[in-house]
Design an enzyme around this catalytic site. Structure first.
Site: not given
Ligand code: FAD
Ligand code: SIN
Length: 531
Positions: A242, A288
């Site tokens: 992330h 991401r």
């Protein structure tokens, strides 16, 4: 014998083993949703290794994706999911997810899930990276806590479900080639649950890496147990990093939800310049993997951290919409609405896991898997934001239906690459600490990977798993179990990453920059060599 909740019917046999129709290991969204469906036809034991409310699910922030908006459709949700998966999603699994998703999310709301609503009373939908429309239902920035609350309320009052907390499953019991339950450990000692059908719902493995958004429970136990029992695991090279995790010395690596960028937050460098468009046309809301890599490159180029800024957005709205994030930043001495917030990528989600078919059947008869521990193929090489809670809900329920019906073991395609084994006799290798495993994984199996780094990691992890295997026979020390699971899953991730000589989705190799469809439109599956 152990702390437990709910009267339940499961009974002890003469050996003192706990017997039940169904065993569920894990009490996140997948395990709890499955337990509710299983309890309609039988008795259920849920083993969970900490407080039953402790899970990745409880920390989920951004929300749960479902095609419920007026400008949305399951087809559009499917096409975004397939695009993020970079060519490796199983289209049948994706179609099930997006078509069944709205029904299960609606059911959650009927059970009392209080998602935020717009002025017209319909669910307020957020935007996140790589979604082409607003699609994410949320409860401020603590969506997982709200979903877990609703599921837990139902589970804890169901007389057919017995939840045993602080009970860590250690190994699956396999008799005559069939999973027949599991052994577990509590503060009081060892125990066994004997069950016809067992569901692994043990969640993720972020703790395998030094930098992670995941809580302490996420040590990949389910993948390690399934692999040791002879079940097939797949896609483990695909780990999602992330992009925006709070990076302040001394403060926890707290997630700063992608929903912040969905509301207009921007990534900037040390000069306050927006940089994402220079790397990716979709800018701050690219998927991401792309954002994480761009951040690493920008930090290298400027030799400085990168920041998330919301200073251009209305402060009152930010505080109201993201109260938990604002509080956590304040505790670290930062004002979310005004200060540049230092961020860095961290391990967040494992796309791979115990390989299943569309009904949660694994390759081992009697064993099922759902949620983050499973590899249904729904995420391919990269998960679309907020599709994980949805997967746990839909495939947790589907696995339960298959368990009730007594499904067959999964017929998994033999065309896939099958690696084997992990441990190697390495003479004088010593048992590592958890910190050593996590450091090694971060350094060599992180956002940018190289052949040399992966080879170093694989060699060391094989030696370590061999050393732990020898030491384990002499001890029931929970720390050794933790290190064993971290090293086993780390070794499987590193081995698969070394094998895949291309870059795709979240797996990026600096020595193979490009996606190679000619050779790699397939999974790396792994199974123990003695099974
Ligand atoms: P979990 O919720 O992790 O539950 C696993 C359970 O298994 C736990 O109860 C654990 O204690 C238990 N367990 C583990 N090992 C053992 C063992 N050996 N014995 C017994 N019990 C065991 N996804 C989204 O879709 N939207 C989001 O907004 C989102 N935000 C996130 C934010 C954060 C900070 C994190 C960490 C993840 C987020 N995710 C999000 C991902 C998502 O939360 C998880 O993938 C999902 O909740 C996994 O659910 P699960 O039921 O598979 O596992
Ligand atoms: C987030 O809120 O950014 C996490 C969402 C997810 O992991 O899907």
């Amino acid at each position: 014998m152990t702390p437990s909740t709910g009267p339940g019917h499961p009974r002890f046999d003469r050996q003192g083993d706990l017997r039940s129709d169904f065993l569920v290991i894990g009490s996140g969204i997948a395990g709890l949703r499955a337990a509710l469906a299983l309890a309609e036809t039988g008795d259920v034991v849920v083993l969970t290794k900490a407080d039953p409310r402790e899970s990745n699910t409880g920390y989920a922030q951004g929300g749960i994706a479902a095609a419920v908006g007026p400008d949305d459709s399951p087809e559009l949700h499917a096409s975004d999911t397939l695009a993020a998966g970079d060519g490796l999603c199983d289209p049948d699994a994706v179609n099930l997810l997006v078509r069944e998703g709205p029904r299960y999310v609606t059911e959650l709301m009927a059970w009392g899930a209080a998602f935020d609503r717009g002025e017209d009373g319909t669910p307020a939908l957020a935007r996140e990276g790589a979604h082409s429309v607003r699609r994410v239902l949320h409860a401020h920035d603590a969506t997982g806590r709200e979903i877990a609350r609703v599921l837990w309320t139902r589970v804890s009052s169901n007389p057919r479900i017995r939840v045993v907390g602080d009970a860590q499953a250690l190994a699956l019991n396999v008799h005559d080639g069939r999973c027949a339950g599991a052994r577990f450990m509590t503060g009081d000692g060892l125990g066994t649950v004997v069950a016809e059908r067992t569901l692994l719902a043990t969640g993720g493995a972020g703790q395998v890496f030094r930098e992670t958004t995941n809580p302490m429970i996420a040590t990949g136990d389910g993948v390690a147990m399934a692999f040791h029992a002879g079940a097939r695991v797949a896609d483990l090279e695909f780990v999602q990093f992330h992009p925006t995790v709070l990076s302040v010395a001394g403060a926890p690596r707290f997630l700063l939800s992608e929903a912040l960028r969905g509301e207009g937050a921007r990534l900037v460098n040390n000069l306050g310049e927006s940089f994402m468009e220079r790397y990716e046309p979709a800018g701050d809301l690219a998927s991401r993997d792309l954002v994480s890599r761009a951040m690493v490159r920008e930090a290298e180029r400027t030799a400085s951290p990168v920041y998330l800024t919301l200073a251009h957005l209305p402060a009152a709205f930010i505080r109201e919409r993201f109260p938990t994030i604002a509080q956590t930043c304040a505790a670290a001495g930062l004002d979310l609405t005004a200060d540049p917030i230092p961020v860095r990528p961290a391990a967040h989600y494992v796309m791979g896991g115990v390989q299943t078919d569309l009904d949660g059947n694994t390759s081992l008869p009697g064993l099922y898997a759902a949620g983050e521990v499973a590899c249904t193929g729904v995420h391919g090489a990269n998960r679309l934001a907020s599709n994980s809670l949805l997967e746990g809900l839909v495939f947790g329920a589907r696995a339960a239906l298959a368990m009730r019906a007594g499904g067959e073991p999964a017929q998994l395609p033999e065309s896939d690459v099958v690696d084997d084994g992990l441990e190697r006799d390495s003479g004088d290798a010593t048992v590592p600490t958890a910190g050593e495993v996590r450091d090694l994984m971060w350094r060599h199996v992180g956002v940018l990977r190289t052949h040399a780094g992966l080879e170093t990691a694989v060699t060391r992890l094989r030696a370590w798993t061999w050393a732990i295997g020898r030491h384990k026979e002499e001890t029931h020390d929970p720390d050794v179990r933790r290190v064993e699971n971290l090293a086993t899953v780390g070794g499987l991730i590193a081995q698969a990453a070394l094998r895949r000589t291309e870059s795709r989705g979240a797996h990026f190799r600096t020595d193979f920059h490009h996606r190679d469809d000619l050779h790699w439109m397939k999974r790396v599956a792994q199974r123990r060599h003695d099974h």
